[in-house]
Design a protein around this motif. Structure first.
Motif, mmCIF file in Angstrom:
data_model
loop_
_atom_site.group_PDB
_atom_site.id
_atom_site.type_symbol
_atom_site.label_atom_id
_atom_site.label_comp_id
_atom_site.label_asym_id
_atom_site.label_seq_id
_atom_site.Cartn_x
_atom_site.Cartn_y
_atom_site.Cartn_z
ATOM 1 N N LEU A 151 1.144 -1.173 0.418
ATOM 2 C CA LEU A 151 -0.632 -0.018 -0.109
ATOM 3 C C LEU A 151 1.524 1.997 -0.096
ATOM 4 C CD1 LEU A 151 -2.996 -1.316 2.678
ATOM 5 C CD2 LEU A 151 -2.858 -1.380 0.180
ATOM 6 N N GLY A 152 0.543 2.359 -1.192
ATOM 7 C CA GLY A 152 1.003 3.317 -1.151
ATOM 8 C C GLY A 152 0.429 4.477 0.326
ATOM 9 N N THR A 153 1.029 5.602 0.548
ATOM 10 C CA THR A 153 0.915 6.458 1.694
ATOM 11 C C THR A 153 1.308 7.593 1.309
ATOM 12 O OG1 THR A 153 2.372 6.045 3.513
ATOM 13 C CG2 THR A 153 0.101 5.151 3.623
ATOM 14 N N ALA A 154 0.858 8.789 2.026
ATOM 15 C CA ALA A 154 1.800 9.951 1.990
ATOM 16 C C ALA A 154 1.323 11.054 3.496
ATOM 17 C CB ALA A 154 1.420 10.938 0.913
ATOM 18 N N TRP A 155 2.773 11.695 3.494
ATOM 19 C CA TRP A 155 2.302 12.598 4.748
ATOM 20 C C TRP A 155 0.986 13.828 4.343
ATOM 21 C CZ3 TRP A 155 3.809 10.127 9.833
ATOM 22 C CH2 TRP A 155 3.622 12.006 10.946
ATOM 23 N N THR A 156 0.102 13.359 5.053
ATOM 24 C CA THR A 156 -0.361 15.289 4.802
ATOM 25 C C THR A 156 -1.205 15.995 5.837
ATOM 26 O OG1 THR A 156 -2.383 15.107 4.184
ATOM 27 C CG2 THR A 156 -0.975 13.772 2.376
ATOM 28 N N THR A 157 -0.594 17.108 6.157
ATOM 29 C CA THR A 157 -1.642 17.653 6.478
ATOM 30 C C THR A 157 -1.610 19.290 6.730
ATOM 31 O OG1 THR A 157 0.938 19.324 6.958
ATOM 32 C CG2 THR A 157 0.700 17.007 8.792
ATOM 33 N N LEU A 158 -2.445 19.604 5.325
ATOM 34 C CA LEU A 158 -2.549 21.278 5.270
ATOM 35 C C LEU A 158 -4.067 20.955 5.081
ATOM 36 C CD1 LEU A 158 -1.053 21.211 1.196
ATOM 37 C CD2 LEU A 158 -0.943 22.680 3.501
ATOM 38 N N HIS A 159 -4.713 19.449 5.426
ATOM 39 C CA HIS A 159 -5.411 19.903 5.814
ATOM 40 C C HIS A 159 -5.813 20.395 7.129
ATOM 41 C CE1 HIS A 159 -4.203 16.761 8.534
ATOM 42 N NE2 HIS A 159 -5.946 16.502 9.565
ATOM 43 N N LEU A 160 -5.589 20.412 8.340
ATOM 44 C CA LEU A 160 -5.548 21.460 9.197
ATOM 45 C C LEU A 160 -6.039 23.043 9.282
ATOM 46 C CD1 LEU A 160 -2.309 19.620 11.305
ATOM 47 C CD2 LEU A 160 -4.692 18.864 11.384
ATOM 48 N N ALA A 161 -5.804 23.259 7.908
ATOM 49 C CA ALA A 161 -6.327 24.333 7.361
ATOM 50 C C ALA A 161 -7.872 24.668 8.369
ATOM 51 C CB ALA A 161 -5.903 25.416 6.574
ATOM 52 N N TYR A 162 -8.776 23.516 7.725
ATOM 53 C CA TYR A 162 -10.209 23.487 8.130
ATOM 54 C C TYR A 162 -10.657 22.088 9.436
ATOM 55 C CZ TYR A 162 -10.282 25.714 3.371
ATOM 56 O OH TYR A 162 -10.180 26.751 2.938
ATOM 57 N N GLU A 163 -9.518 22.209 9.984
ATOM 58 C CA GLU A 163 -9.678 20.929 11.402
ATOM 59 C C GLU A 163 -11.235 21.113 11.915
ATOM 60 O OE1 GLU A 163 -7.555 19.621 14.972
ATOM 61 O OE2 GLU A 163 -6.755 21.622 14.527
ATOM 62 N N SER A 164 -10.880 22.150 12.344
ATOM 63 C CA SER A 164 -12.564 22.643 13.114
ATOM 64 C C SER A 164 -13.867 21.815 11.947
ATOM 65 C CB SER A 164 -12.828 23.720 13.094
ATOM 66 O OG SER A 164 -12.998 24.683 12.341
ATOM 67 N N GLU A 165 -13.729 21.989 10.995
ATOM 68 C CA GLU A 165 -14.890 21.770 9.554
ATOM 69 C C GLU A 165 -14.495 20.220 9.886
ATOM 70 O OE1 GLU A 165 -13.884 25.885 8.283
ATOM 71 O OE2 GLU A 165 -12.720 24.359 9.825
ATOM 72 N N ILE A 166 -13.761 19.713 9.782
ATOM 73 C CA ILE A 166 -13.312 18.494 8.895
ATOM 74 C C ILE A 166 -14.194 17.330 10.459
ATOM 75 C CG2 ILE A 166 -12.030 16.647 9.352
ATOM 76 C CD1 ILE A 166 -10.558 17.590 7.639
ATOM 77 N N ALA A 167 -13.941 18.257 11.320
ATOM 78 C CA ALA A 167 -13.944 17.650 13.040
ATOM 79 C C ALA A 167 -15.653 17.763 13.129
ATOM 80 C CB ALA A 167 -13.009 18.096 14.022
ATOM 81 N N GLU A 168 -16.403 18.655 12.945
ATOM 82 C CA GLU A 168 -17.229 18.924 12.919
ATOM 83 C C GLU A 168 -18.324 17.660 12.219
ATOM 84 O OE1 GLU A 168 -21.339 21.611 12.292
ATOM 85 O OE2 GLU A 168 -19.299 22.246 12.079
ATOM 86 N N LEU A 169 -17.582 17.432 10.635
ATOM 87 C CA LEU A 169 -17.687 16.711 9.445
ATOM 88 C C LEU A 169 -17.638 15.173 9.822
ATOM 89 C CD1 LEU A 169 -19.369 15.689 6.971
ATOM 90 C CD2 LEU A 169 -16.411 16.136 5.747
ATOM 91 N N LEU A 170 -17.125 14.720 10.841
ATOM 92 C CA LEU A 170 -17.134 13.242 10.868
ATOM 93 C C LEU A 170 -17.138 12.825 12.601
ATOM 94 C CD1 LEU A 170 -13.214 12.762 9.449
ATOM 95 C CD2 LEU A 170 -15.587 12.264 8.799
ATOM 96 N N GLY A 171 -17.492 13.987 13.567
ATOM 97 C CA GLY A 171 -17.880 13.884 14.654
ATOM 98 C C GLY A 171 -16.720 14.217 15.714
ATOM 99 N N ILE A 172 -15.499 14.237 15.285
ATOM 100 C CA ILE A 172 -14.323 14.065 15.979
ATOM 101 C C ILE A 172 -14.880 15.005 17.559
ATOM 102 C CG2 ILE A 172 -12.046 14.655 16.351
ATOM 103 C CD1 ILE A 172 -11.750 13.988 13.384
ATOM 104 N N PRO A 173 -14.778 14.300 18.745
ATOM 105 C CA PRO A 173 -14.856 15.313 20.058
ATOM 106 C C PRO A 173 -14.113 16.654 19.835
ATOM 107 C CG PRO A 173 -14.361 13.255 20.642
ATOM 108 C CD PRO A 173 -13.854 13.047 19.167
#
Length: 209
Positions: A151-173
């Motif tokens: 399996l291939g993977t990549a280390w990415t962190t640019l999503h963190l600009a929208y951390e709160s939006e993604i947390a709401e989307l995925l129900g992350i406490p």
């Protein structure tokens, strides 16, 4: 493969992720079981793993990631702008930038998105290394285990600009922070090799700087 080969050929895979081939959840679970053997501060094991496979959710995470990648590249501070005075390194940086832009457009198509998180009521002052050091080694172990299984993977962190939006989307406490988003898919081709790096003696300091 040998341990040294695994450690020196686990590359960030972006353009060579197979976006059409499903990844069995059993394989992802195997990799995560290995990840859980990583160290954590005080053996707290405060990590959590969000595995996103639902097409609709993947697309929405991918949209946030796309927006962030586009802003990153438009800022002029991305990988492609680095080391312009060194023709060899500049060429490498352009390839990195190009593959980063590609992944930005296709993150939502990757069959599995893994978000490594850590439970934290707040970001500590003065020693964030202690917090992130309790999840990021596990995330790297996951990537190594994935590579060993094709399996291939990549280390990415640019999503963190929208951390709160993604947390709401995925129900992350609210007391759980995201550390890294790892796209996971089978890769195409088998030509991974060690990457050019600075000579050790340029970055090694014995006893004093």
């Amino acid at each position: 493969m040998t341990i040294d080969e695994l450690l020196t050929t686990t590359r960030s895979v972006r353009k060579r992720l197979d976006l059409t081939r499903p990844v069995p959840m059993e394989l992802v679970r195997e990799c995560l079981e290995i990840a859980l053997q990583a160290p954590s501060g005080g053996n707290r094991q405060g990590w959590h793993w969000i595995v996103v496979t639902d097409p609709g959710l993947r697309a929405q995470v991918g949209d946030y990631y796309r927006r962030s990648v586009r802003a990153y590249h438009a800022s002029g501070t991305g990988a492609g702008s680095l080391f312009q005075d060194d023709p060899v390194r500049a060429a490498t940086q352009r390839r990195v930038s190009d593959s980063s832009a590609y992944l930005g457009e296709h993150m939502g198509d990757v069959p599995v998105q893994v978000i490594a998180c850590i439970q934290a009521s707040g970001l500590p002052e003065g020693n964030q290394a202690g917090l992130w050091g309790s999840v990021l080694p596990a995330a790297w172990s996951y990537m190594l285990a994935a590579r060993a299984r094709g399996l291939g993977t990549a280390w990415t962190t640019l999503h963190l600009a929208y951390e709160s939006e993604i947390a709401e989307l995925l129900g992350i406490p609210a007391d759980v922070r995201q550390g890294v988003l790892i796209p996971t898919a089978y890769y195409t081709g088998e030509t991974f090799k060690p990457a050019p790096r600075q000579p050790l003696d340029e970055v090694l300091h014995l006893d004093r700087w």
